[in-house]
Design a protein around this motif. Structure first.
Motif, PDB file in Angstrom:
ATOM      1  N   GLY A  15       0.831  -1.208   0.000  1.00 11.52           N
ATOM      2  CA  GLY A  15       0.000   0.000   0.000  1.00 11.52           C
ATOM      3  C   GLY A  15       0.864   1.256   0.000  1.00 11.52           C
ATOM      4  N   LEU A  16       1.940   1.257   0.778  1.00  9.23           N
ATOM      5  CA  LEU A  16       2.820   2.432   0.821  1.00  9.23           C
ATOM      6  C   LEU A  16       3.488   2.650  -0.536  1.00  9.23           C
ATOM      7  N   THR A  17       3.889   1.549  -1.178  1.00  5.95           N
ATOM      8  CA  THR A  17       4.487   1.664  -2.519  1.00  5.95           C
ATOM      9  C   THR A  17       3.472   2.238  -3.507  1.00  5.95           C
ATOM     10  N   ALA A  18       2.240   1.741  -3.425  1.00  2.90           N
ATOM     11  CA  ALA A  18       1.196   2.252  -4.342  1.00  2.90           C
ATOM     12  C   ALA A  18       1.004   3.752  -4.127  1.00  2.90           C
ATOM     13  N   ALA A  19       0.985   4.176  -2.863  1.00  2.00           N
ATOM     14  CA  ALA A  19       0.775   5.601  -2.581  1.00  2.00           C
ATOM     15  C   ALA A  19       1.915   6.436  -3.175  1.00  2.00           C
ATOM     16  N   LEU A  20       3.135   5.943  -3.039  1.00  2.74           N
ATOM     17  CA  LEU A  20       4.282   6.679  -3.597  1.00  2.74           C
ATOM     18  C   LEU A  20       4.201   6.727  -5.127  1.00  2.74           C
ATOM     19  N   ASP A 117       8.416   6.927   5.730  1.00  2.00           N
ATOM     20  CA  ASP A 117       9.106   8.228   5.723  1.00  2.00           C
ATOM     21  C   ASP A 117       8.988   8.877   4.346  1.00  2.00           C
ATOM     22  N   ALA A 118       9.205   8.049   3.310  1.00  2.93           N
ATOM     23  CA  ALA A 118       9.123   8.582   1.939  1.00  2.93           C
ATOM     24  C   ALA A 118       7.709   9.096   1.662  1.00  2.93           C
ATOM     25  N   CYS A 119       6.693   8.382   2.170  1.00  2.00           N
ATOM     26  CA  CYS A 119       5.295   8.825   1.972  1.00  2.00           C
ATOM     27  C   CYS A 119       5.070  10.179   2.643  1.00  2.00           C
ATOM     28  N   HIS A 120       5.608  10.343   3.855  1.00  2.00           N
ATOM     29  CA  HIS A 120       5.432  11.641   4.529  1.00  2.00           C
ATOM     30  C   HIS A 120       6.105  12.739   3.723  1.00  2.00           C
ATOM     31  N   ASP A 121       7.333  12.449   3.231  1.00  2.00           N
ATOM     32  CA  ASP A 121       8.035  13.462   2.419  1.00  2.00           C
ATOM     33  C   ASP A 121       7.252  13.790   1.147  1.00  2.00           C
ATOM     34  N   ALA A 122       6.575  12.773   0.605  1.00  2.00           N
ATOM     35  CA  ALA A 122       5.846  12.971  -0.660  1.00  2.00           C
ATOM     36  C   ALA A 122       4.433  13.523  -0.425  1.00  2.00           C
ATOM     37  N   ARG A 123       4.101  13.820   0.821  1.00  2.00           N
ATOM     38  CA  ARG A 123       2.802  14.393   1.205  1.00  2.00           C
ATOM     39  C   ARG A 123       1.629  13.460   0.845  1.00  2.00           C
ATOM     40  N   VAL A 124       1.796  12.196   1.191  1.00  2.00           N
ATOM     41  CA  VAL A 124       0.676  11.240   1.109  1.00  2.00           C
ATOM     42  C   VAL A 124      -0.239  11.530   2.299  1.00  2.00           C
ATOM     43  N   ASP A 125      -1.537  11.514   2.055  1.00  2.00           N
ATOM     44  CA  ASP A 125      -2.522  11.756   3.113  1.00  2.00           C
ATOM     45  C   ASP A 125      -2.857  10.414   3.781  1.00  2.00           C
ATOM     46  N   PHE A 126      -2.781  10.329   5.112  1.00  2.00           N
ATOM     47  CA  PHE A 126      -3.084   9.075   5.823  1.00  2.00           C
ATOM     48  C   PHE A 126      -4.322   9.248   6.700  1.00  2.00           C
TER      49      PHE A 126
END
Ligand SMILES: Cc1cc2nc3c(=O)[nH]c(=O)nc-3n(C[C@H](O)[C@H](O)[C@H](O)COP(=O)(O)OP(=O)(O)OC[C@H]3O[C@@H](n4cnc5c(N)ncnc54)[C@H](O)[C@@H]3O)c2cc1C
Length: 403
Positions: A15-20, A117-126
């Motif tokens: 899921g994290l990979t998909a979000a990125l 961490d990468a998701c937070h940097d990329a501004r993924v909404d959780f």
């Protein structure tokens, strides 16, 4: 009225990979996750990431593959023994500077932390603590119903909510495939940094110190993974209790490692694949263990989940760009391609498992004969070394994916 373009269900590695991958297209994305933001994931699970996965992650977000390599361990020596006698040994050169290594080995929780961490940097909404109980597709999009809180709607949903996927179930899709008969006890034990063991992946066919059971040792960052393959009729619980692990581990590793165990589990693996990777409306796409579960020989679960996520996002991006007429075709292509990849992965891990189980007398004779000639016939030694992990990678498919 549809709230969002894309929602990913599940903040596991897939899921994290998909979000990125969605963020790499420039679109916003929301990940909904049943667990809390500060949850500690149980277990150890995936420790081996193949180079092709690191390359896909680099394509999604430059630097991400390298961030995993920095946290991981790359072992370059492989050894294989048969009944205590070495039948194969090879040490490979390091990758040239600037090239990703052939693989990296690290705990799954560390992989997930790097991705998060990468998701937070990329501004993924959780949205944490959001336990999806139903995903209701329609021609316009998908409505996600949580156990508590307000529903969300999205044009497309990626179900990356793991093997018991609620998204898969409510989309009317099913995992199909057998459970394997062999039981495995899997132990992680912490490396002694003051006196580390040689960094080698070692496989023992029929280890004489543990009643001729197969044993695999894989080093990964800070630890050793040790897999014991039970004999038919063994009680796996007897080998996974505190006393049981202490007894057999001390027979195959220096005794102190029996006191450094960080995780023990027993497994009977399932080799199952979803009957389709997208629902009938082509609005819900499955990725990772929501779509397939494999025995871990050859390390195809998380690795192929990363490929699923990448191809799913590419299909959704096309669907959103090209409009209704092309949208269904894009999603169908994803479903067909990743379904075929899952079939290849299952065939490969099944082949590895059949080799490990050597259930027939004929297979045992072949294995035994190969062990006798392996020291003088390197090709046979190489086959004995490779076979427990399944066939080598074939060519990339038309999506450029190897798993
Ligand atoms: C012993 C072992 C060793 C392994 N080794 C390897 C290896 O070396 N290499 C490899 O490639 N693979 C390996 N695997 C497989 C790998 O661990 C899995 O393929 C991987 O965890 C799958 O990731 P995922 O994101 O699809 O699912 P998961 O990791 O299960 O994540 C699913 C996420 O969805 C969330 N979720 C679940 N239900 C809901 C819901 N209803 N609503 C919202 N959120 C929900 C969960 O909380 C979780 O965060 C191994 C597995 C095992 C058991």
């Amino acid at each position: 009225m549809i709230d969002r373009d894309i929602v990913v269900v599940g903040a596991g590695p897939v899921g994290l990979t998909a979000a990125l991958a969605v963020r790499a297209t420039g679109r916003p994305v929301t990940v909904v996750e049943a667990g809390a933001a500060d949850r500690i994931r149980p277990g150890s699970r995936a420790i081996f990431l193949h180079k092709v996965t690191l390359e896909v992650l680099e394509r999604i977000r430059p630097g991400l593959g390298w961030a995993l390599v920095e946290r991981g361990l790359t072992w370059r020596t492989k050894r294989t023994f048969f009944r205590g006698r070495e039948v194969f040994r090879r040490t490979y050169g390091a990758a040239p500077p600037g090239m990703l290594p052939a693989a990296t080995s690290l705990p799954q929780v560390v992989t997930e932390a790097v991705l998060l961490d990468a998701c937070h940097d990329a501004r993924v909404d959780f949205v944490w603590n959001y336990d999806v109980t139903a995903a209701q597709p329609s021609a316009e999009g998908v409505r996600l119903q949580p156990s508590h809180g307000a529903p969300l709607t999205a044009q497309y949903v990626i179900g990356a909510d793991g093997a018991r996927s609620a998204v898969r179930e409510s989309a009317g899709l099913e995992l199909e495939g057998p459970r394997t008969s062999s039981a495995f006890v899997i132990v992680d034990t912490a490396e002694d940094p003051a006196d580390p063991l040689p960094v080698e992946r070692v496989f023992h066919y029929e280890h004489p110190n543990v009643g001729f059971r197969n044993v695999l040792f894989v080093p990964f960052a800070g630890h050793w993974r040790v897999d014991l393959q039970c004999h038919p009729g063994d009680d796996p619980e007897a080998y996974s209790s505190d006393a049981g692990v202490r007894d057999w581990l001390a027979c195959v590793m220096p005794e102190k490692y029996a006191g450094r165990v960080t995780w023990v589990s027993t497994y009977i693996f399932r080799q199952a694949i979803a009957n389709r990777f997208a629902d009938a409306t082509a609005r819900i796409l499955l990725a990772g263990e929501a779509a397939h579960v494999f025995a871990p020989f050859g390390a195809r679960g998380l690795n192929s989940g990363v490929a699923d996520a990448f191809v799913a996002v590419r299909a959704i991006d096309r669907a959103l760009r090209d409009g209704t007429a092309a949208a269904r075709a894009a999603v169908e292509e994803f479903a067909t391609a990743r379904g075929a990849a899952a079939e290849r992965n299952r065939a490969a891990s099944s082949k590895a498992l059949r080799h490990l189980e050597a259930a027939s007398a004929a297979r045992r004779v072949v294995r035994h004969a190969a062990a006798l000639v392996a020291p003088s016939l390197p090709a046979v030694g190489s086959w004995m070394d490779r076979a427990p992990y399944g066939p080598p990678l074939g060519d990339a498919d038309r999506d450029g994916m190897y798993y």
